[in-house]
Structures are given as structure tokens and as C-alpha cells.
Design an enzyme around this catalytic site. Structure first.
Site, PDB file in Angstrom:
ATOM      1  CD  GLU A 395      -0.146  -8.658   8.980  1.00  0.00           C
ATOM      2  OE1 GLU A 395       0.863  -7.997   8.528  1.00  0.00           O
ATOM      3  OE2 GLU A 395      -0.448  -8.774  10.178  1.00  0.00           O
ATOM      4  CG  HIS A 401       2.819   1.874   4.165  1.00  0.00           C
ATOM      5  ND1 HIS A 401       2.769   1.987   5.516  1.00  0.00           N
ATOM      6  CD2 HIS A 401       3.431   3.156   3.337  1.00  0.00           C
ATOM      7  CE1 HIS A 401       3.444   3.472   5.898  1.00  0.00           C
ATOM      8  NE2 HIS A 401       3.658   3.868   4.493  1.00  0.00           N
TER       9      HIS A 401
END
Length: 603
Positions: A395, A401
Site C-alpha cells: 500500500e 505513486h
């Protein structure tokens, strides 16, 4: 006789502040959210000033798109906050009401904006070409190019308005499933291998399957799935409703199939999906060889599904507190550089994470990236399950990202598509595996980590590909006009279980109910991206570990690119061509090599 105390989940109100996420990067409180929602609601009517004007010139279109993306940006902020509040406790009536209000207004906003796509696409080609070349629309050139590509699948303004009005209805099967699965189902209590009476939940079920006591695993499996059996007809009807919705939209938008509709926006050829299934099927004998090894090492006459998760080698440490998990993950990610690790550590320690399970909390784990807020991480962390450390790394990959994309890209290009996003998450897991393996001090530690890696590949490539094949088959049933029932679902799923698990695993009939409890099936043709993502991540991680700075720069550029290019191009720039079978074959060849290494150590 003294009563045994049951370990029950705390209500949300009893969760310490330091264990909760801090949603103030989105809104300081619910009152501020409500104020923002009302302001957003007032702006919806302003879409009308652009209706019928998009052919008047590039400047007018630019003004419309600027307004539209401002509205979408605020909607994302509002929706993220409401979703996270609901995820904290799906039984909280206030959170349910907030989320419902947002969805209702989102439907209205999408209805108000529904003219944009068909009005642009109704313009003559020479006008579209001039718009694409105009500097005033430079910030929207990629968006417009993708929009023009959708021309054969875009309807008239009136028809698009009707489809937009159905947004909330289309989401209802998933909402019903979530309320039933997370809010209403109760699985009772069970004694673990230490004799403690614990509540059986989604999270504790996963931990109980790791129990060294086979009777605990067997009882947890049957007790868990008996609840799904008791609700199988409702669950099957809900899933069927989601699939029929997919078929409706595919036909309405002139796609040959639901699969082609799902792959079209990302420019993913159907062959990529079909090649994944075909390649994985070629390697099934290796998977079944692994199951045979598992049966021998566990000393079982027959291997059952609830025996496929227990570690073949007990972990050297079975109690990993949250702070230790954070430290290990940060050390593992050092190959990505100081800046990446510093940003992640600051976020985790400053309120990104909602750490532990509470009553009514959404199960599993997820990252919720937002352009204007922190990229939040929901966990249901348990220190007795090393998988949770890998989940945190996973996660964290999604969150970084989102963070890097938001910093480098405008709103319209910041959100990574799932095909690319799954690479970012599993890449982190790869680095964690190699970090731990390099520090293994004994053969037993090495064997444990290899088995853990094999399990990751099995769950993410083999298992998710089986899910992907199930999705393809059940949608094909609906597309042929045949009825979907609980018997149809269970029959197809049982056939796939027989094929993928093979003769080495004795399959309990209850296991065919598993297809009714997978949340991802409510987002059709999503799960294959886990398999392609891990395959690409394994290749990219090796590149970073071997090459150092050049590969790291390529990878960080990939993380910062958002959706500014098509996903296959983004991944190709990072160093992997997913239109070739090399990545998937390479990952499964590594699986085969690891099986051989584990056989050598344990036998």
C-alpha cells in the site's frame, strides 16, 4: 469455572488517536466537508453556460475543460473524505448518509457534464484537428486525443445524460455487497491454537489459516464459509446484478464484449489478457508440484484448501509490532533513494495510516490517493501475521505513486491507471523480499522467505489469473443471454478450482462459494492487473537492484508520470514490454526455480 474472555473488536470511538489516520489534509472536520459539498453543489448548474458552445473556438473549449476539471478535482476531494469516513465504520449512519449524499450529487454533476463528450465528438474532424493543434488546449491535448478515440463508443447528448443519471444505480450491487459483507455478516468466535477465544472476522480468518493447528484451520474455514452459504442466493443475485450492469453498458456503448470495454480505455489488447491466462495455464504443473511439496512437508495424506496458507517453515519472528514493520519496510526501500524513503516515513508517522481493525471497519487494506490530500492507507494490521508487513509495503507503493504523480502532473493526468498502479505496489514487495532474503541467517529462515515468496506469486499470478478467467467466463454467460444463478457461479468456479489446484488438493464443496465473497468482482476485469503488475514489478525490481541509478531514475520517472501516457508505453519506458510474454514467463520461471530451491532445503 472462570469465564473465558472473548477478544472483541473495539468500536471506532475507542480507537486511540495515534492509531487513526488524520483526514485534515482533506477537511478539518465533517462540518467543513458539508460546507464544501454545498459550495460544490451550487457550482453544478454552471455547466449549462457551456452547453452548445464547444464548437465556438478553442478558447471556449479550454474554459469549459478548466471548469470541468476544477469540479472533478473538488469532487475527488469530497468523495475521498466521504469514502474514508465510511471505511472507518460502515455501520456509522452519519458516514453512510454523507457518502450517500455525495453519490447523489455526483450523479447530478455527471449528468450536468454529460454533454461535453458527445458535443466535442460531434464536431467535424477538421475542427477537432485544429483544436488538437491549438496551444490554448495544450494542457488537454492527451485528454482530447483519448476522447476522440472514444468516438465510436459515445452516444448522443440525450443518451449520455441518461447513462450519467444511472451512476448511483450502477454502484448499488457493490454497495449492497459491502454492507452485507462488512456490516451484517457475523462469523462467531473460535479458539485459536493457544486456546484463546477470538472473534472470527475477515482479518482474523486470514491469520487463523496460518495456524499450525490443522483443526483450528479446518474449523475457521467451515465456520467462515457457512455464513456465505447461508446468504449464497442473496450474494449470487447481487453479483449477477453487477455483471448484468456491465453487459448493459457494453451494449449501450457498442463494444463487442465487456472485456473489450474494460480494456479499451488503457489501450490494452485483448491478447494481453488471453496470453496471461494461456501462459499461466502452461505453468500449472509447476504450481501443482509446489502443492505436492506442501503436502509432503506438512505430513498430510491429503492437502485441503485450508492447508495451503500455513507456512511450511514457521517464521523466525511471529510478533511484529507496527513500528518494527515500518522500520523494516523503510530499510527495504532504500534502493529507491533517500528522498523516496524520507517522504514515505514522514507520511506514515504524520497521519497517513489507519492501523488496526475496529468494529464495522472496511476489511482488507487499500491506499486512497488524492490530488489535494495525503495518500491515505487503510490497514487492519495484525502483528502475528508477516503478510501484514508485505501489505504495508504494497500500500505504501500505491501511496507514493499517487504522491509523486500529484507533484509532477496536472490533475487531469495525475491518477495512475490500475495497470500501472499494481506495478508500483508489488515492486515494493519485491524489494522487501530481497532485503529480508539477503539478511537470512539460517537455511530455515531462507526457506521461510522463499516459501513466502512462492505464496506471493501463487496468490498474485496464479490465483488472480484464475479469478480473471472466472470473470471472463461469467460475463460470457451473461453476454450469451443465459441466466446467472448461484448454481452457475459455483459450477464454473468449481471447474476452475479443479483445473488450477489440480489433483494434489482435495476441494471442499464450500470452497466454490469463494467466488461470492471477492469484492474485486464488482469492478470487472480488474484482477488480471495484479498478475501483470507483479510480473512487471519482478523484472523492474531486478533492474533497480542490478543497475542502480539508471534503473532507479527510469522507475521514479514512471512513478511521477501518472497517466500522462498510455500504460503500456509508461511501463515500456521503465524497462518492460508487456506486449511480449517475457515478463510473465520470467516471473513463473522464477517461481519454478524457487520451488526447486525449497525442495532442496526441506527434503
Amino acid at each position: 469455572m472462570a469465564k473465558t474472555r472473548v477478544q472483541e473488536l473495539p468500536p471506532r470511538s475507542k480507537v486511540p488517536k495515534e492509531d487513526r489516520w488524520d483526514l485534515s489534509s482533506l477537511y478539518p472536520d465533517d462540518a467543513a466537508w458539508n460546507t464544501s459539498l454545498r459550495e460544490w453543489q451550487k457550482q453544478i448548474a454552471k455547466y449549462d453556460r457551456f452547453r452548445g458552445t464547444l464548437g465556438q473556438g478553442a478558447e471556449q473549449l479550454a474554459n469549459c475543460l478548466k471548469f470541468h476539471f476544477r469540479m472533478e478535482r473538488l469532487a475527488e476531494r469530497l468523495g475521498t473524505y466521504a469514502y474514508l469516513r465510511l471505511s472507518e465504520d460502515t455501520t456509522d449512519s452519519k458516514a453512510v448518509e454523507m457518502h450517500g449524499r455525495f453519490l447523489q450529487l455526483l450523479t447530478r454533476a455527471e449528468e450536468a457534464a454529460s454533454f461535453i463528450r458527445p458535443e466535442i465528438l460531434a464536431l467535424p474532424q477538421e475542427v477537432l484537428d485544429s483544436y488538437l493543434a491549438d496551444r490554448r488546449l495544450a494542457a488537454f491535448r492527451v485528454f482530447l486525443g483519448r476522447l476522440v478515440r472514444m468516438k465510436p463508443h459515445t452516444l448522443s447528448a440525450a443518451e449520455e445524460r441518461l447513462l450519467a443519471m444511472q451512476t448511483q444505480l450502477a454502484a448499488m450491487p457493490h454497495e449492497i455487497f459491502t454492507q452485507l459483507d462488512c456490516g451484517d455478516l457475523r462469523f462467531g468466535t473460535i479458539r485459536d491454537h493457544r486456546g484463546r477465544l477470538v472473534e472470527l472476522t475477515h482479518s482474523s480468518y486470514q491469520s487463523l489459516l496460518l495456524s499450525p493447528d490443522r483443526e483450528v484451520r479446518r474449523q475457521a474455514f467451515h465456520q467462515f464459509y457457512e455464513q456465505y452459504q447461508a446468504h449464497q442466493h442473496t450474494l449470487a443475485a447481487t453479483l449477477a446484478g453487477s455483471i448484468y450492469t456491465d453487459v448493459y453498458y457494453a451494449r449501450a456503448r457498442n463494444f463487442p464484449s465487456c472485456l473489450e470495454m474494460a480494456l479499451f480505455p488503457d489501450r490494452i489488447p485483448v491478447q494481453v489478457y488471453e496470453n496471461l491466462i494461456a501462459t499461466v495455464r502452461r505453468f500449472l504443473p509447476v504450481l501443482q508440484r509446489y502443492y505436492a511439496l506442501r503436502r509432503r512437508v506438512l505430513g498430510l495424506e491429503e492437502l485441503r484448501f485450508y492447508d495451503t496458507y500455513v507456512p511450511l517453515v514457521q517464521p523466525p519472528k511471529v510478533n511484529i509490532p507496527w513500528e518494527e514493520a515500518v522500520r523494516v519496510v523503510l530499510e527495504a526501500l532504500e534502493p529507491l533513494g533517500d528522498e523516496y524513503c524520507h517522504e514515505l516515513e514522514k507520511g506514515i508517522r504524520s497521519g497517513w495510516c489507519d492501523k488496526y481493525e475496529n468494529r464495522g471497519k472496511r476489511s482488507g487494506a487499500f491506499s486512497a490517493g488524492s490530488y489535494d490530500g495525503w495518500p491515505y492507507i487503510l490497514m487492519n494490521y495484525r502483528p502475528d501475521n508477516i503478510d501484514q508487513v508485505f501489505t504495508l509495503a504494497h500500500e505504501a507503493g500505491h501511496s507514493m505513486h499517487s504522491l509523486l504523480s500529484a507533484r509532477k502532473q496536472p490533475f487531469q493526468y495525475f491518477r495512475p491507471v490500475i495497470f500501472a498502479a499494481e506495478i508500483a505496489s508489488t515492486f515494493n514487495e519485491e524489494l522487501l523480499f530481497h532485503h529480508l532474503l539477503a539478511r537470512a541467517r539460517t537455511k530455515r529462515e531462507r526457506a521461510f522467505l522463499i516459501d513466502r515468496q512462492l505464496e506471493g506469486i501463487r496468490a498474485t499470478i496464479f490465483r488472480q489469473t484464475m479469478f480473471a478467467e472466472f470473470e471472463k467466463r461469467i460475463h460470457e454467460v451473461a453476454e450469451r443471454g443465459e441466466a446467472l444463478s448461484v448454481d452457475v457461479f459455483r459450477k464454473i468456479y468449481r471447474e476452475l478450482l479443479d483445473t488450477y489446484l489440480g489433483p494434489e488438493v482435495v476441494i471442499d464443496d464450500l470452497l466454490s462459494l469463494e467466488c461470492l465473497r471477492i469484492p474485486h468482482f464488482y469492478h470487472a476485469f480488474y484482477v488480471y492487473k495484479y498478475a501483470t503488475g507483479l510480473s512487471a514489478a519482478m523484472v523492474l525490481a531486478q533492474q533497480v537492484l542490478r543497475e542502480g541509478e539508471p534503473a532507479r531514475k527510469r522507475y521514479l520517472a514512471f512513478l511521477s508520470a501518472g497517466c500522462s501516457k498510455d500504460p503500456l508505453d509508461l511501463v515500456r519506458d521503465a524497462g518492460v514490454d508487456m506486449e511480449k510474454p517475457d515478463a510473465i514467463e520470467g516471473a513463473l520461471q522464477q517461481f519454478e526455480s524457487l520451488v526447486s530451491q525449497l525442495e532442496e532445503i526441506l527434503e
